[in-house]
Design a protein around this motif. Sequence first.
Motif, PDB file in Angstrom:
ATOM      1  N   LYS A 263       0.851  -1.068  -0.094  1.00  0.00           N
ATOM      2  CA  LYS A 263      -0.135   0.164  -0.057  1.00  0.00           C
ATOM      3  C   LYS A 263       0.854   1.251   0.117  1.00  0.00           C
ATOM      4  O   LYS A 263       0.589   2.233  -0.722  1.00  0.00           O
ATOM      5  CB  LYS A 263      -1.015  -0.032   1.244  1.00  0.00           C
ATOM      6  N   GLU A 264       1.849   1.371   0.777  1.00  0.00           N
ATOM      7  CA  GLU A 264       2.752   2.385   0.908  1.00  0.00           C
ATOM      8  C   GLU A 264       3.600   2.614  -0.119  1.00  0.00           C
ATOM      9  O   GLU A 264       3.753   3.641  -0.728  1.00  0.00           O
ATOM     10  CB  GLU A 264       3.593   2.300   2.187  1.00  0.00           C
ATOM     11  N   GLY A 265       4.000   1.706  -0.748  1.00  0.00           N
ATOM     12  CA  GLY A 265       4.905   1.591  -2.062  1.00  0.00           C
ATOM     13  C   GLY A 265       3.991   2.211  -3.134  1.00  0.00           C
ATOM     14  O   GLY A 265       4.710   3.017  -3.704  1.00  0.00           O
ATOM     15  N   LYS A 266       2.907   1.792  -3.073  1.00  0.00           N
ATOM     16  CA  LYS A 266       1.994   2.218  -4.382  1.00  0.00           C
ATOM     17  C   LYS A 266       1.771   3.912  -4.078  1.00  0.00           C
ATOM     18  O   LYS A 266       1.741   4.530  -5.179  1.00  0.00           O
ATOM     19  CB  LYS A 266       0.609   1.572  -4.242  1.00  0.00           C
ATOM     20  N   ALA A 267       1.540   4.303  -2.906  1.00  0.00           N
ATOM     21  CA  ALA A 267       1.389   5.836  -2.464  1.00  0.00           C
ATOM     22  C   ALA A 267       2.620   6.450  -2.764  1.00  0.00           C
ATOM     23  O   ALA A 267       2.542   7.538  -3.317  1.00  0.00           O
ATOM     24  CB  ALA A 267       1.129   5.744  -1.145  1.00  0.00           C
ATOM     25  N   ILE A 268       3.765   5.849  -2.640  1.00  0.00           N
ATOM     26  CA  ILE A 268       5.180   6.612  -2.893  1.00  0.00           C
ATOM     27  C   ILE A 268       5.281   6.784  -4.426  1.00  0.00           C
ATOM     28  O   ILE A 268       5.473   8.064  -4.876  1.00  0.00           O
ATOM     29  CB  ILE A 268       6.338   5.713  -2.278  1.00  0.00           C
ATOM     30  N   LYS A 269       4.806   5.897  -5.427  1.00  0.00           N
ATOM     31  CA  LYS A 269       5.131   6.122  -6.784  1.00  0.00           C
ATOM     32  C   LYS A 269       4.070   7.054  -6.909  1.00  0.00           C
ATOM     33  O   LYS A 269       4.146   7.798  -8.026  1.00  0.00           O
ATOM     34  CB  LYS A 269       4.605   4.763  -7.367  1.00  0.00           C
ATOM     35  N   ALA A 270       2.724   7.247  -6.449  1.00  0.00           N
ATOM     36  CA  ALA A 270       1.869   8.290  -6.934  1.00  0.00           C
ATOM     37  C   ALA A 270       2.136   9.576  -6.286  1.00  0.00           C
ATOM     38  O   ALA A 270       2.134  10.605  -7.178  1.00  0.00           O
ATOM     39  CB  ALA A 270       0.530   7.993  -6.184  1.00  0.00           C
ATOM     40  N   LEU A 271       2.952   9.804  -5.207  1.00  0.00           N
ATOM     41  CA  LEU A 271       3.652  10.959  -4.750  1.00  0.00           C
ATOM     42  C   LEU A 271       4.765  11.427  -5.869  1.00  0.00           C
ATOM     43  O   LEU A 271       4.995  12.507  -5.980  1.00  0.00           O
ATOM     44  CB  LEU A 271       4.041  10.799  -3.508  1.00  0.00           C
TER      45      LEU A 271
END
Length: 346
Positions: A263-271
């Motif tokens: 979940k957090e890895g996906k959010a980092i890519k979005a950021l």
Amino acid sequence: MKRFSDTDIWTKKPWFIELTPAEKCAFLFITAQCDSVGVWAQNFKLAEIVIGDSIDWESLLQKTNENIIVLENNKWWLPDFCYFQYGELDEKCRPHASYIRLLKQHNLLDRINAIQVDNNESTYTAKRSRVTQSKKIKIFSRDEHTCQYCGEQFKDDELEIDHVIPLSKNGDGGDENLVTACAMCNKQKSDKDPFVFIEQYKLENKILNRVSKILNTLQEKEKDKEKEKDKEKEKEKEKDAALYNAIKDSFESKHGQFDNYGKEGKAIKALIAKCRIRAPDYPEDFAKQVLETFWQLKQGRDKYWRGQPFLPSALNASGIWPRVLEEMREVIPDEFQESIAEEIPF
């Protein structure tokens, strides 16, 4: 989007006056559909549907008297667009910052800086990138003043430049794609595929062989371009990986290890994607400033911010990201202000 329109074009620009009604509509369509620095991602089919008529795009390009330039990526550029809309661009002028960034993305900043005003003719002449008269002479000389389709020799004033692979079929303006053609052959070929043209007019085999050699050269050039693109993609991946790790480390240094790395890895890519759009020239610095602002807000007295987990998924949330950007207005350096002010939906 509202833009200035050139009223003089109807009465004082001979090249425009001589266009057919459909070609005039096509040029005006491009000026309306191009981006804010005059670059149009060509969509010939849509243009013809809107105009309600078919367009010989190759012919239009030649008739516009070099007021349209075909870029290496096959997009079309109006070189005098920026000067007409905004005047001389100044990096110190905040409203110009987004235009300058966009020019850099198109690799056009050097070219726009080279544009100068010719007061005698009230036109804007780019010093580079056009099919200039000297370039035409160079191509004529290379081809020994011989039409590459009928094989006949002509005087220079009876010759024209043809794009072997038409611009409407993703051909480019490189020397390898330019050949000498007589007026008759150039008109007959128009924007046809070269092999269709040769078959239609039953041209000699030696013409077919000549065109085949040209196409082979173009294909090799295209392969080289693809290799360069692949190299650039690898560089971008490396930069993204470095930025990914920097963001992850920044969060974990204060929050501790993530419970859900997916979940957090996906959010980092979005950021990362958001930072690249907001600040394409300095996404790393922008991301660092965003994280610092988010952390400072969480450490403050506001209960709302204190209740937010210091996680990538929290910062990426639709309700958090824009509020962090809004708070950044008060604390960030001047060079980031334009990135915050831009009307981007995230």
